[in-house]
Design a protein around this motif. Sequence first.
Motif: not given
Length: 389
Positions: A232-244
């Motif tokens: 799994f991966a955890a996180g939200l696509p906030i901003g370009g870095g995390e979205t990428g």
Amino acid sequence: MSQILYNLPPLSPDYSGVASVFHDLGALTVIHDASGCTGTYTGYDEPRWFGSRSPVFCSGLRDMDAIMGDDDRLADNIITAAKETGAPCITVIGSPVPMVVGFDFRGFASLVEHRTGIPAFGFAATGLEYYDKGQRDAYIALADRFLPEQAKPDSRKVNILGASVLDGFDGPAMDALESLANEAGLQVNTVWGARSSLEELKSAGNAGFNWVVTAAALPLARWLEKRYGTSFAAGLPIGGGETGRIARFLRDAAAGKAPAAALPVPGRGGKPAAVIAGEALFAASLRVCMENEYGIGPAAIATFFGEGREFLGETDRFLVTEDDAREVFSGGTVETVIADPLMEDLLPETSGAAFIPVPHRAVSGRLHSESCSRYFGAGVRDILAVPVR
């Protein structure tokens, strides 16, 4: 007494968290209380309830019921409601009064299931814990009950875990997550927290990858990893870095190269120049964006909600009282505070910090509710660029 709030309204409790998980499953949900707790959930915490056909009932607990332990009346009412609604499962959820008198929720659920033949759950919620604990317990209970011992994970499918309306996951937010998965070549298999039916959740083991979007669902991701070997991966696509970062993990999963469990990058540490108060995973993803793309930081996370310790570092803090929040907000190096609009009242008048409002339904209910999709991708730029105070 330390949990008494003087400036903030009551934060979304554990029974609301449980009920929100079962809402889109079509479950017959019964909150065992004298009406106040049910009203809190349906009136303030659950936006889907208005116009929804999901059956939510209050047990109508009265003094003599509590004193005499008259459980037969409640069981009879639930059985009648189950026949009329045709619900695929039943959940009976606690509140403060049953906690005091020692109501046996698991035993009662077993009785109801025996008499109806319908799967039934009992949750000893107390109203003293917060929504994220209730959601965590509900996710694990559903997995334990309905997911098979074995499955054949498909690398082309992904589960989205923890999409809670209490954290702003409405229709636009869900559409944005699904689009990101589709662009990576993945089909959304199930969504835990919204949209998916009970029958659909039973196929969760068929996904080759799990995407965790709230801290309350992290234990479920680890449960699925242990049973089926799915990462799994955890996180939200906030901003370009995390979205990428998330898009890269999704593409790898679609190519059959699912990465090991991945969490957001920890903060820089050190004396904080910014404080983010809110749900732990949202705050962790926002922190990565702030520090790496906007140069705002170091940023510390402060949260009243107990799930998500894996996302927090040495400078982050769990809050118990409003005074804890005031102490964190008034730190000598703090220049920016990001939190629900109602928490601005906790910022000392002597503070020169800028306040950026980011509504959280679990804090301010209907007053300032908005979609978390507003912060996805480049959308976060507008919020961070316009501080208020």
